[in-house]
Design a protein around this motif. Structure first.
Motif, PDB file in Angstrom:
ATOM      1  N   LEU A  27       6.006  -7.771   2.984  1.00 51.57           N
ATOM      2  CA  LEU A  27       5.249  -6.821   3.778  1.00 51.57           C
ATOM      3  C   LEU A  27       6.264  -5.791   4.247  1.00 51.57           C
ATOM      4  O   LEU A  27       7.227  -6.136   4.929  1.00 51.57           O
ATOM      5  CB  LEU A  27       4.590  -7.532   4.965  1.00 51.57           C
ATOM      6  N   LYS A  28       6.083  -4.541   3.792  1.00 52.42           N
ATOM      7  CA  LYS A  28       7.071  -3.497   4.066  1.00 52.42           C
ATOM      8  C   LYS A  28       6.440  -2.367   4.871  1.00 52.42           C
ATOM      9  O   LYS A  28       5.337  -1.917   4.562  1.00 52.42           O
ATOM     10  CB  LYS A  28       7.600  -2.918   2.749  1.00 52.42           C
ATOM     11  N   ARG A  29       7.190  -1.910   5.865  1.00 50.07           N
ATOM     12  CA  ARG A  29       6.743  -0.733   6.628  1.00 50.07           C
ATOM     13  C   ARG A  29       7.242   0.496   5.887  1.00 50.07           C
ATOM     14  O   ARG A  29       8.437   0.688   5.682  1.00 50.07           O
ATOM     15  CB  ARG A  29       7.264  -0.748   8.056  1.00 50.07           C
ATOM     16  N   ILE A  30       6.275   1.322   5.500  1.00 53.81           N
ATOM     17  CA  ILE A  30       6.581   2.558   4.799  1.00 53.81           C
ATOM     18  C   ILE A  30       6.021   3.676   5.676  1.00 53.81           C
ATOM     19  O   ILE A  30       4.814   3.868   5.742  1.00 53.81           O
ATOM     20  CB  ILE A  30       5.957   2.564   3.385  1.00 53.81           C
ATOM     21  N   GLY A  31       6.908   4.366   6.370  1.00 52.33           N
ATOM     22  CA  GLY A  31       6.470   5.324   7.385  1.00 52.33           C
ATOM     23  C   GLY A  31       5.840   4.542   8.519  1.00 52.33           C
ATOM     24  O   GLY A  31       6.456   3.661   9.097  1.00 52.33           O
ATOM     25  N   ALA A  32       4.568   4.816   8.803  1.00 51.89           N
ATOM     26  CA  ALA A  32       3.852   4.112   9.867  1.00 51.89           C
ATOM     27  C   ALA A  32       2.902   3.049   9.317  1.00 51.89           C
ATOM     28  O   ALA A  32       2.154   2.439  10.061  1.00 51.89           O
ATOM     29  CB  ALA A  32       3.070   5.116  10.700  1.00 51.89           C
ATOM     30  N   VAL A  33       2.944   2.818   8.007  1.00 53.35           N
ATOM     31  CA  VAL A  33       1.997   1.915   7.346  1.00 53.35           C
ATOM     32  C   VAL A  33       2.710   0.663   6.839  1.00 53.35           C
ATOM     33  O   VAL A  33       3.792   0.753   6.251  1.00 53.35           O
ATOM     34  CB  VAL A  33       1.313   2.641   6.156  1.00 53.35           C
ATOM     35  N   TRP A  34       2.099  -0.503   7.041  1.00 54.82           N
ATOM     36  CA  TRP A  34       2.602  -1.758   6.490  1.00 54.82           C
ATOM     37  C   TRP A  34       1.853  -2.041   5.198  1.00 54.82           C
ATOM     38  O   TRP A  34       0.621  -2.041   5.182  1.00 54.82           O
ATOM     39  CB  TRP A  34       2.370  -2.904   7.473  1.00 54.82           C
ATOM     40  N   LYS A  35       2.593  -2.237   4.097  1.00 55.17           N
ATOM     41  CA  LYS A  35       1.980  -2.518   2.802  1.00 55.17           C
ATOM     42  C   LYS A  35       2.507  -3.827   2.234  1.00 55.17           C
ATOM     43  O   LYS A  35       3.696  -4.125   2.323  1.00 55.17           O
ATOM     44  CB  LYS A  35       2.290  -1.409   1.792  1.00 55.17           C
ATOM     45  N   PHE A  36       1.587  -4.578   1.622  1.00 52.84           N
ATOM     46  CA  PHE A  36       1.979  -5.789   0.919  1.00 52.84           C
ATOM     47  C   PHE A  36       2.482  -5.402  -0.460  1.00 52.84           C
ATOM     48  O   PHE A  36       1.824  -4.677  -1.190  1.00 52.84           O
ATOM     49  CB  PHE A  36       0.795  -6.756   0.780  1.00 52.84           C
ATOM     50  N   LYS A  37       3.652  -5.880  -0.804  1.00 49.35           N
ATOM     51  CA  LYS A  37       4.249  -5.632  -2.115  1.00 49.35           C
ATOM     52  C   LYS A  37       4.378  -6.967  -2.835  1.00 49.35           C
ATOM     53  O   LYS A  37       5.197  -7.809  -2.475  1.00 49.35           O
ATOM     54  CB  LYS A  37       5.631  -4.975  -1.974  1.00 49.35           C
ATOM     55  N   ALA A  38       3.521  -7.199  -3.823  1.00 45.67           N
ATOM     56  CA  ALA A  38       3.530  -8.450  -4.577  1.00 45.67           C
ATOM     57  C   ALA A  38       4.825  -8.584  -5.371  1.00 45.67           C
ATOM     58  O   ALA A  38       5.407  -7.596  -5.816  1.00 45.67           O
ATOM     59  CB  ALA A  38       2.337  -8.495  -5.526  1.00 45.67           C
ATOM     60  N   VAL A  39       5.260  -9.843  -5.544  1.00 42.80           N
ATOM     61  CA  VAL A  39       6.468 -10.139  -6.303  1.00 42.80           C
ATOM     62  C   VAL A  39       6.212 -11.375  -7.150  1.00 42.80           C
ATOM     63  O   VAL A  39       5.624 -12.349  -6.682  1.00 42.80           O
ATOM     64  CB  VAL A  39       7.667 -10.406  -5.362  1.00 42.80           C
ATOM     65  N   GLY A  40       6.652 -11.302  -8.379  1.00 42.26           N
ATOM     66  CA  GLY A  40       6.602 -12.456  -9.269  1.00 42.26           C
ATOM     67  C   GLY A  40       7.961 -12.641  -9.901  1.00 42.26           C
ATOM     68  O   GLY A  40       8.873 -11.837  -9.691  1.00 42.26           O
ATOM     69  N   TYR A  41       8.096 -13.710 -10.649  1.00 41.00           N
ATOM     70  CA  TYR A  41       9.360 -14.013 -11.325  1.00 41.00           C
ATOM     71  C   TYR A  41       9.057 -14.419 -12.759  1.00 41.00           C
ATOM     72  O   TYR A  41       8.095 -15.144 -13.010  1.00 41.00           O
ATOM     73  CB  TYR A  41      10.098 -15.142 -10.593  1.00 41.00           C
ATOM     74  N   ASP A  42       9.875 -13.937 -13.700  1.00 37.80           N
ATOM     75  CA  ASP A  42       9.667 -14.316 -15.095  1.00 37.80           C
ATOM     76  C   ASP A  42      10.339 -15.662 -15.378  1.00 37.80           C
ATOM     77  O   ASP A  42      10.904 -16.298 -14.485  1.00 37.80           O
ATOM     78  CB  ASP A  42      10.133 -13.219 -16.052  1.00 37.80           C
TER      79      ASP A  42
END
Length: 78
Positions: A27-42
């Motif tokens: 969960l990253k704060r980008i400016g004033a907005v919190w966005k979920f950034k999905a992550v996977g692994y190969d």
């Protein structure tokens, strides 16, 4: 529903984990907005940004880093 946990990395990033401890995003704060950034692994363990079990929820917006909100909105997708 799977219980997700949040771990603060710094003031602008919280990592999101499954009960097993597996990392599924940030969960990253980008400016004033919190966005979920999905992550996977190969298969070799290399990071796949936008991948993993929550790939369809990549860029979902949140008001703040809140475990209850994360579980309500993301936990149902697991």
């Amino acid at each position: 529903m799977t219980e997700l946990t949040l771990t603060e990395v710094n003031a602008n990033v919280h990592s999101v984990h499954l009960p097993s401890g597996a990392h599924v995003g940030n969960l990253k704060r980008i400016g004033a907005v919190w966005k979920f950034k999905a992550v996977g692994y190969d298969a070799t363990g290399a990071v796949e940004p936008g991948g993993g079990p929550l790939t369809d929820q990549h860029n979902m917006v949140f008001d703040a880093p809140d475990t209850d909100a994360m579980n309500t909105r993301l936990g149902c997708w697991l």
